[in-house]
Enzyme design. Structure first.
Site, short mmCIF file in Angstrom:
data_model
loop_
_atom_site.label_atom_id
_atom_site.label_comp_id
_atom_site.label_asym_id
_atom_site.label_seq_id
_atom_site.Cartn_x
_atom_site.Cartn_y
_atom_site.Cartn_z
N CYS A 84 0.94 -1.08 0.15
CA CYS A 84 -0.16 -0.07 -0.03
C CYS A 84 0.97 1.24 -0.10
O CYS A 84 1.48 1.50 0.99
CB CYS A 84 -0.96 0.01 1.21
SG CYS A 84 -2.17 1.39 1.21
N CYS A 226 -5.18 6.23 -3.75
CA CYS A 226 -4.47 4.82 -3.76
C CYS A 226 -3.12 5.04 -3.94
O CYS A 226 -2.64 5.59 -5.31
CB CYS A 226 -5.20 4.11 -4.59
SG CYS A 226 -4.27 2.38 -4.78
#
Length: 288
Positions: A84, A226
């Protein structure tokens, strides 16, 4: 009696996380417990959970290298994720603010399921070297709710899988209905995040590429940002642009702006992601 644990909340351009320090790996959080903590109505609320654990406390083979700390990242539905990009910057902020690690211009290594990543200070935030990437020109067709026909996607892997679709203009981007998961045909075995992108006009301004993006994250839904998706989107547009594409990009997402650049690392090229990381509050919660 339910166990009470301490948590911290943080975000990177609106992509938010529950952070739990578990240095010795004593917590065994189930997918249901993670989902309950991330629930925005009955829990703390977040796009995912970051467990801060020493690499040595992780099962053999989960991580390696010279990184002291492992980022155990879970999606909001409790599923495991490889990496991530926003989360690792928030993880780095937590390490520094908690006195667990020093991160300066020379950087520090943080282990993930996609391998150890180098994180350095960058302005008021952090920059992470995501490593090399791969492109799949035979990516799946993508259908978003409301589209009459599916559109071709470009597969980009930056340690986790992405499918990038280019749109003609801002109205198309703003009008997307991402309350439903986009359909991928064929569906990748591990799923994929889906990025919908509009290049700026002109694409390159003062030597920097500019794009806008929205994203649907697997195991989460639409998020304000993101990090790995931002990198994938910039790499996809650079791929389509060809040899004249810039090495530096600015990507606007609903939660803010992130930087992407590509650099040579020996015989390979790596993609780096930079942006803010903020810790917002700390509290205690009872595990169900």
């Amino acid at each position: 009696m339910a166990e009470t644990i301490t948590f911290t909340k943080g975000h990177g351009t609106g992509n938010d996380f529950v952070i739990i320090a578990d240095p010795d790996g004593a917590l065994d959080l189930s997918p249901a417990q993670v989902a309950a903590l991330c629930d925005r109505h009955t829990g703390i609320g977040a796009d995912g959970l970051l467990r801060v654990v020493r690499t040595a406390a992780m099962p053999e083979g989960t991580a390696g290298g010279d990184a002291e700390w492992f980022m155990d990242y879970r999606n909001a539905d409790g599923s495991l994720a490889e990496m991530c990009g926003n989360g690792i910057r928030v993880f780095a902020r937590y390490l520094t603010e908690s006195g667990l690690a020093e991160i300066d211009a020379d950087g520090a290594r943080i282990a993930t399921r996609a391998g150890a990543k180098t994180v350095t200070r960058a302005g008021t935030g952090f920059e992470v070297d995501l490593g090399a990437w791969s492109v799949d020109e035979d990516g799946p067709l993508v259908r978003v709710r409301g589209w009459n026909v599916a559109r071709p996607g470009l597969g980009i892997d930056v340690g986790n899988p992405h499918v990038v679709v280019v749109l003609p203009d801002d109205d198309d981007l703003d009008g997307l209905d991402l309350t439903w998961r986009p359909i991928l045909d064929p569906e990748p075995a591990a799923g994929a995040n889906v990025e919908l992108v509009v290049p700026a006009e002109p694409l390159v301004q003062n030597g920097v590429g500019r794009i806008r993006m929205r994203v649907f994250e697997r195991g989460v839904g639409e998020t304000l940002s993101c990090g790995t998706g931002v990198a994938a989107a910039a790499l996809a547009v650079a791929h389509w642009a060809g040899e004249g594409a810039p090495a530096e990009w600015r990507v606007d997402v609903p939660g803010g702006t992130l930087g992407v650049r590509t650099v040579a690392r020996g015989a390979a090229r790596h993609v780096l992601l930079s942006g803010p990381a903020v810790l917002t509050f700390t509290g205690q919660v009872a595990l169900a």
